[in-house]
Design a protein around this motif. Structure first.
Motif, PDB file in Angstrom:
ATOM      1  N   GLY A 249       3.323   4.455  -7.376  1.00 37.03           N
ATOM      2  CA  GLY A 249       2.190   4.343  -8.277  1.00 37.03           C
ATOM      3  C   GLY A 249       2.341   3.385  -9.439  1.00 37.03           C
TER       4      GLY A 249
ATOM      5  N   LYS B 204       1.253   4.013  -3.130  1.00 37.52           N
ATOM      6  CA  LYS B 204       0.977   5.426  -2.893  1.00 37.52           C
ATOM      7  C   LYS B 204       2.175   6.305  -3.233  1.00 37.52           C
ATOM      8  CE  LYS B 204      -2.576   4.833   0.655  1.00 37.52           C
ATOM      9  NZ  LYS B 204      -2.909   4.991   2.101  1.00 37.52           N
ATOM     10  N   LYS B 205       3.385   5.822  -3.018  1.00 39.77           N
ATOM     11  CA  LYS B 205       4.581   6.628  -3.272  1.00 39.77           C
ATOM     12  C   LYS B 205       4.994   6.595  -4.733  1.00 39.77           C
ATOM     13  CE  LYS B 205       6.715   6.244   1.330  1.00 39.77           C
ATOM     14  NZ  LYS B 205       7.901   5.747   2.088  1.00 39.77           N
TER      15      LYS B 205
ATOM     16  N   ASP C  41       0.831  -1.204   0.000  1.00 39.64           N
ATOM     17  CA  ASP C  41       0.000   0.000   0.000  1.00 39.64           C
ATOM     18  C   ASP C  41       0.868   1.257   0.000  1.00 39.64           C
ATOM     19  OD1 ASP C  41      -2.667   1.295   0.275  1.00 39.64           O
ATOM     20  OD2 ASP C  41      -1.825   1.956   2.189  1.00 39.64           O
ATOM     21  N   ARG C  42       1.897   1.286   0.860  1.00 39.65           N
ATOM     22  CA  ARG C  42       2.793   2.441   0.884  1.00 39.65           C
ATOM     23  C   ARG C  42       3.561   2.560  -0.423  1.00 39.65           C
ATOM     24  NH1 ARG C  42       3.905   0.289   6.016  1.00 39.65           N
ATOM     25  NH2 ARG C  42       5.935  -0.449   5.277  1.00 39.65           N
TER      26      ARG C  42
END
Length: 531
Positions: free
Chosen positions: A241, A238-239, A234-235
């Motif tokens: 993509g 988000k960072k 998930d991280r």
């Protein structure tokens, strides 16, 4: 990749993960040789066996045993676990007396032969490190061979707690009967409302028929492994993509195999995702989820559990910063850099046979292998020791030896073997050398303690002494006024006379110094005091 649970398969997959730069998170592979240096993409949300073997070595030392027997499965998990165990034992000047490897698919017959052979060994402390075994074959055979009695001690690594935690309640009551007195380790998971809520939900799923198995600690580690990966991905998304893969020229050039490695692609963001995984920090079912430099879960400790009357009792806890304690590691406010053996504490253990007194853990010998005791077959002064008819050995020395054996709080099987032809006294130097060369284990008899013999064997304290000795000439010289000089040489008489002269000079000197330097008490009395 999540998994695998097996250390052997983890070795194979970790090599592939390195090549493809895909992180692999295992919740069950505990082999300590799965190192970050060799497999940088391998992480585990459980403890390494190096940590567990530290706890097991402390447990052995806590009860004071120096030698013991290790039974292990002969694969990467078993061999590397025992190797880590030996490293920890070396730090404590302890040692494994005997290693008994088992094949991966061992059966009852094989275990029977292995355990039977161990009966001839001295140690009676066993440490078992095998894969989870629902049939408990080792302990079932041990009970059948009368090896679960008060003379024996049994320890097991956390494979046993994993096995019994996986039993259904009905099966658990039946199976625990063969484990009376066994002590084992279980990975410590702190109590929490989150954990209790999850276990309550699991039991509801069981009642609804949606799950059939019990949940052991490795199940909880697997759950946290999934969330570890989910949070990290998930991280990552988000960072950055984007998730992309590319072909590897080295894989394309591989030929002569059916694996079609050329179709595999390397994960471009593997190093970045690995960094996100290593920065994981959240509270899961098993506690705080964080990784150390070796890619292992930061440890919290072990429960020490004892099986007694078909019940599982927690007798204490262990961590590498507290040692043994009756309080869980999270309850200890201050983490100690080192801990003293005097601080260590565990609740009482019920050992095999129902005993609460700590067993001795070894025997001097067994009936199948008695001590070989050699005795001189004398023909003179037979009151000390000699052989009579029908191999009947008697004498004062034998009586002393028999009475000494009665003072030992355990049986020492032995066999007396005469040395000599029965026609002349044997040569005692030769008898002692036979003990030194391991022809015999010990010797009993009127054996004089002299210098050359003490250099090769150990003697007991003397139990017979000649006392005062009269010196007499062996010949009959003519009687004269100087016959008293005969027992000693002229050199010895010169030393003796010289000593008397020296004493007289010292007395005369002291007396005159006292006369000159002191006033008060009688001078001769003071001179005598000085002398």
């Amino acid at each position: 990749m999540i998994g695998p649970q097996s250390s052997a398969i983890a070795h194979i997959l970790s090599g592939i993960a390195n090549g493809l730069q895909v992180p692999i998170v295992s919740y069950g592979a505990t082999d300590p040789t799965l190192s970050a240096l060799q497999f940088p993409y391998f992480l585990r949300t459980t403890h390494s066996d190096a940590y567990q073997m530290d706890a097991m070595a402390d447990l052995i030392e806590f009860y004071g045993w120096k030698e013991f027997i290790v039974i292990y499965v002969d694969n990467d998990y078993g061999r590397n676990g025992v190797s880590a165990f030996e490293d920890e034992l070396d730090k404590r000047t302890l040692r494994i007396a005997y290693k008994l490897p088992l094949p991966i698919q061992f059966n009852m017959s094989y275990v029977t032969e292995v355990l039977k052979s161990s009966k001839s060994f001295g140690p009676r402390v066993y440490v078992v490190h095998v894969d989870p075994d629902p049939l408990l074959k080792i302990f079932t055979v041990a009970k059948r061979l009368q090896m679960m009695t008060s003379n024996y001690v049994w320890f097991a690594t956390d494979w046993l707690s994993t096995t019994i935690d996986s039993y259904s309640p009905m099966m658990s009551r039946t199976s625990l009967g063969v484990l009376q007195g066994v002590v084992t380790l279980r990975q410590h998971i702190p109590k929490s409302t989150r954990k209790q809520a999850f276990l309550s939900k699991w039991r509801k799923l069981q009642r609804a028929g949606l799950v059939s198995s019990e949940l052991n600690n490795y199940g909880l580690y697997a759950y946290d492994a999934v969330w570890t990966v989910a949070y990290s991905i998930d991280r990552f998304i988000k960072k950055y993509g984007n998730v992309s893969f590319s072909l590897n020229d080295k894989l394309l050039s591989v030929k002569g195999t059916e694996l079609q490695l050329g179709k595999l692609k390397v994960f471009d963001g593997g190093a970045i995702l690995l960094k996100e995984l290593l920065e994981t920090n959240f509270t899961g079912l098993t506690g705080q989820i964080r990784f150390d430099e070796a890619r292992n879960l930061i440890n919290s400790g072990y429960d020490v559990i004892n099986i007694d009357q078909r019940e599982i009792r927690t007798i204490g806890f262990w961590s590498n910063y507290t040692g043994f304690s009756v309080s869980p590691p999270e309850a200890v406010k201050v983490k100690k850099v080192s801990y003293s053996p005097w601080d260590q504490k565990l609740n009482n253990v019920t050992w095999p046979g129902g005993e609460t007194t700590t067993p001795r853990g070894w025997v001097i010998a067994v009936d199948e292998k008695p001590l070989r005791i050699v005795v001189p077959n004398r023909t003179s002064f037979v009151e000390f020791v000699t052989e009579y008819n029908n191999h009947d050995i008697k004498g004062y020395c034998i009586d002393i030896f028999t009475e000494a054996c009665k003072l030992i709080p355990y049986e020492v099987p032995f066999r007396l073997e005469p040395f000599g032809d029965g026609h002349s006294n044997p040569k005692y130097d030769q008898l002692v050398k036979m003990v030194e060369s391991d022809v015999f284990d010990a010797a009993v008899g009127d054996i004089t303690i002299v210098k050359n013999r003490t250099e090769i064997v150990d003697f007991s304290q003397p139990y017979a002494s000649t006392g005062l000795v009269i010196v007499a000439p062996i010949s009959h010289p003519k009687t004269n006024a100087w016959v008293f000089l005969k027992p000693f040489t002229w050199e010895l008489w010169c030393v003796t006379v010289g000593s008397f002269v020296m004493i007289a000079v010292v007395m005369w000197t002291l007396e005159h110094r006292v006369n000159d330097d002191f006033r008060g008490p009688p001078k001769r009395q003071l001179a005598t005091m000085f002398l």
